[in-house]
Design a protein around this motif. Structure first.
Motif, PDB file in Angstrom:
ATOM      1  N   MET A   1      37.371  41.203  35.885  1.00  0.00           N
ATOM      2  CA  MET A   1      37.255  40.659  37.229  1.00  0.00           C
ATOM      3  C   MET A   1      37.802  39.233  37.260  1.00  0.00           C
ATOM      4  SD  MET A   1      33.454  41.959  38.484  1.00  0.00           S
ATOM      5  CE  MET A   1      33.471  41.005  39.956  1.00  0.00           C
ATOM      6  N   THR A   2      38.483  38.900  38.296  1.00  0.00           N
ATOM      7  CA  THR A   2      38.952  37.530  38.489  1.00  0.00           C
ATOM      8  C   THR A   2      37.799  36.685  39.034  1.00  0.00           C
ATOM      9  OG1 THR A   2      39.615  37.845  40.786  1.00  0.00           O
ATOM     10  CG2 THR A   2      41.256  38.419  39.085  1.00  0.00           C
ATOM     11  N   PRO A   3      37.922  35.354  38.995  1.00  0.00           N
ATOM     12  CA  PRO A   3      36.901  34.527  39.624  1.00  0.00           C
ATOM     13  C   PRO A   3      36.683  34.881  41.096  1.00  0.00           C
ATOM     14  CG  PRO A   3      38.170  33.191  38.136  1.00  0.00           C
ATOM     15  CD  PRO A   3      38.858  34.535  38.204  1.00  0.00           C
ATOM     16  N   LEU A   4      37.753  35.222  41.805  1.00  0.00           N
ATOM     17  CA  LEU A   4      37.606  35.612  43.204  1.00  0.00           C
ATOM     18  C   LEU A   4      36.815  36.917  43.327  1.00  0.00           C
ATOM     19  CD1 LEU A   4      38.108  35.128  46.190  1.00  0.00           C
ATOM     20  CD2 LEU A   4      40.357  36.220  45.906  1.00  0.00           C
ATOM     21  N   ASP A   5      37.093  37.884  42.475  1.00  0.00           N
ATOM     22  CA  ASP A   5      36.335  39.142  42.486  1.00  0.00           C
ATOM     23  C   ASP A   5      34.846  38.869  42.260  1.00  0.00           C
ATOM     24  OD1 ASP A   5      38.678  40.707  42.774  1.00  0.00           O
ATOM     25  OD2 ASP A   5      38.890  40.923  40.595  1.00  0.00           O
ATOM     26  N   THR A   6      34.554  38.012  41.289  1.00  0.00           N
ATOM     27  CA  THR A   6      33.166  37.672  40.976  1.00  0.00           C
ATOM     28  C   THR A   6      32.499  37.003  42.168  1.00  0.00           C
ATOM     29  OG1 THR A   6      33.683  37.438  38.623  1.00  0.00           O
ATOM     30  CG2 THR A   6      31.676  36.348  39.407  1.00  0.00           C
ATOM     31  N   ALA A   7      33.174  36.032  42.762  1.00  0.00           N
ATOM     32  CA  ALA A   7      32.606  35.306  43.897  1.00  0.00           C
ATOM     33  C   ALA A   7      32.363  36.232  45.083  1.00  0.00           C
ATOM     34  CB  ALA A   7      33.524  34.154  44.301  1.00  0.00           C
TER      35      ALA A   7
END
Length: 117
Positions: A1-7
């Motif tokens: 997961m990218t940081p954006l996916d996580t957020a």
């Protein structure tokens, strides 16, 4: 997961009132800088977020961006107290967990709504 996916996953969880799921995206030693001051640790962060999350009647994502370390979300929320309460979070993600959140929101609409009661 990218940081954006996580957020985004974290945001969907807490705005959906699933705090247990939301907490799974936070590091145990998360640091949050919010208008009321610094919050340290997952338990303190949950205590800060839960009353607001449980009061939500709606949310709308305005924009979401990310890079390899951070994600920025801007959204609007609605509750029984305030019809529109925009907020923004810039989160740092390491090892798939949010380690830092810079959480901004305007406290004035809440103050005015409470004073009018």
């Amino acid at each position: 997961m990218t940081p954006l996916d996580t957020a985004l996953a974290y945001h969907r969880a807490w705005t959906g009132k699933d705090l247990d799921a939301a907490m799974a995206y936070l590091a145990g030693d998360i640091v949050c800088d919010a208008p009321a001051g610094r919050i340290e640790g997952a338990a303190a962060y949950r205590a800060f977020l839960e009353p607001f999350a449980m009061s939500l009647t709606g949310t709308e994502m305005i924009a979401a961006f990310g890079d390899t370390e951070r994600a920025m979300l801007m959204y609007d929320t609605a509750s029984a107290l305030v019809a529109s309460a925009p907020g923004a979070e810039c989160v740092t993600v390491a090892g798939g967990l949010i380690t830092h959140s810079r959480f901004l929101f305007d406290r004035l609409p809440f103050h005015l709504a409470r004073a009018a009661r």
